[in-house]
Design an enzyme around this catalytic site. Structure first.
Site, PDB file in Angstrom:
ATOM      1  CB  CYS A 152      -0.927   0.005   1.208  1.00  0.00           C
ATOM      2  SG  CYS A 152      -1.965   1.478   1.253  1.00  0.00           S
ATOM      3  CB  CYS A 207      -0.759   2.632   4.048  1.00  0.00           C
ATOM      4  SG  CYS A 207      -2.115   1.831   3.227  1.00  0.00           S
ATOM      5  CG  ASP A 208       3.019   1.386   4.472  1.00  0.00           C
ATOM      6  OD1 ASP A 208       2.454   1.845   5.479  1.00  0.00           O
ATOM      7  OD2 ASP A 208       2.919   0.208   4.108  1.00  0.00           O
TER       8      ASP A 208
END
Ligand code: NAP
Length: 357
Positions: free
Chosen positions: A176, A179-180
């Site tokens: 992801c 997200c990261d």
């Protein structure tokens, strides 16, 4: 929760399908109960947190009704304060945009709440469809009984399955980018994205904002992504395609985590190491059906089967499926929302035929 209460309809899942089903079921006075999923580390690692896959994406350009434009003020007013994504109010530098995945999901959730849906932030871990009413067991809230069930648990990202990939999850390996990707370890560093579909191209384009270079490793010599996204990625000077190759090994150390990947050419078998502080895997999905323990018929890829054409009925009468959990073909937010709507209408009509209003 009382173990005696019998719900008219329980909805499992909180992506576009789950919320559309909740909105329609609530408006049909079925008083739906939604299990939106639990906020746990294992769900975070698997990519199965509440609000589904759309909550892990950036701009959504193809959901009808959300053209690009300065909608931030409207969004700020439409959501309760505690659920406003931080960038709505805090980030003046964000370009004007239509809607992001997380914003769209929060709006759908709020719309379901406004219509009267009740929400439990928990996973359903087991079901018993052999008894009626159906019995569903949750992780932390005991059991619930339901006359009808809508399964809208979606699908999750696949990984390559290498032991070295597993070792560096959370230390450079991710599925992801949104997200990261902004983490310090990925900034101004070379990164690798694996895959050749829309997800891979979207992740590579997004990561190019942070990375010094993004290597897009794909096992064929052409992408399967949509043309517009492909053209955008291939014109990006910070994205380098690595064609006809697959990742053979993730390289790293205990201290630094991932430091590179070894790729193998599928043309001549040669290998080379690419320096990278991150590897983002975008190679397709697996439907979230484990909790069903084989009680609904699934296809060869594990997706729930819809036996009746243009209906959301499953192999068990009174159980309906909506969205990506049954769709290995379209897999779009709009198609998931549409089948969520259908599932609520199908459940309503089925309940009515059973004399349950
Ligand atoms: P996908 O279209 O199924 O693409 C998966 C990619 O991973 C393919 O290129 C495939 O290679 C590759 N792959 C699969 N298994 C692999 C393995 N073991 N090793 C290496 N490569 C592997 O999946 P997706 O990109 O996640 O897209 C899923 C759906 O969501 C699609 O319908 C897509 O249009 C949609 N989507 C839309 C957007 C958007 O519109 N913004 C964004 C993301 C996703 P091959 O090409 O060789 O099969």
């Amino acid at each position: 929760m009382s173990s005696q209460a019998v719900e008219k309809v329980v909805i499992v899942g909180s992506g576009p399908a789950g919320w559309a089903a909740a909105i329609y079921a609530a408006r049909a006075t079925l008083n739906p109960l939604v299990f939106e999923g639990a906020i746990t580390e294992s769900n975070r690692l698997m990519g199965t947190l509440p609000l589904g896959q759309l909550n892990l994406t950036t701009e959504v350009e193809n959901y009808p009704g959300f053209p690009s434009g300065p909608l931030r003020e409207y969004l700020a007013g439409a959501l309760p304060e505690d659920r406003r994504p931080f960038w709505i109010l805090d980030n003046d530098k964000q370009p004007a945009h239509g809607v992001t995945g997380p914003e769209l999901m929060e709006l759908m959730r709020q719309q379901a709440v406004n219509c009267g849906a009740r929400i439990i932030t928990d996973d359903i871990t087991a079901v018993d469809f052999s008894q009626r009413p159906f019995c569903l067991t949750s992780l932390e809230n005991g059991t619930v009984h339901a006359q009808a069930v809508i399964v809208a648990t979606g699908a999750r990202a696949n990984y390559l399955g290498l032991a070295s990939e597993e070792k560096y999850k959370n230390h450079g390996v991710s599925a992801c980018a949104v997200c990261d990707g902004a983490l310090p370890r990925f900034r101004n560093k070379p990164l690798v994205v694996v895959g050749g579909g829309d997800s891979a191209v979207e992740e590579a384009t997004y990561l190019s904002k942070f990375a010094s270079m993004v290597y897009l490793v794909h096992r064929r010599d052409k992408l399967r992504a949509s043309k517009v996204m492909e053209q955008r990625a291939l014109a990006n000077h910070k994205i380098t395609p690595v064609w006809n190759s697959h990742v053979e090994e993730c390289l790293g150390t205990d201290q630094q985590g991932l430091i590179g990947v070894r790729v193998k050419s599928l043309v001549n078998g040669s290998t080379r190491d690419i320096e990278a502080s991150g590897m983002f895997v975008a190679i397709g999905h697996t439907p979230n059906t484990h909790f069903l323990a084989g009680q609904l018929e699934t296809n060869a890829k594990g997706y729930v089967v819809w036996p009746k054409s243009h209906r959301t009925n499953t192999s068990v009468e009174g159980v309906f499926a909506a969205g990506d959990v049954g769709d290995d073909y379209y897999r779009q937010a709009i198609t998931a929302a549409a089948s969520g709507c259908q599932s609520a209408l199908d459940a309503e009509r089925w309940l009515s035929a059973q004399g349950i209003e």
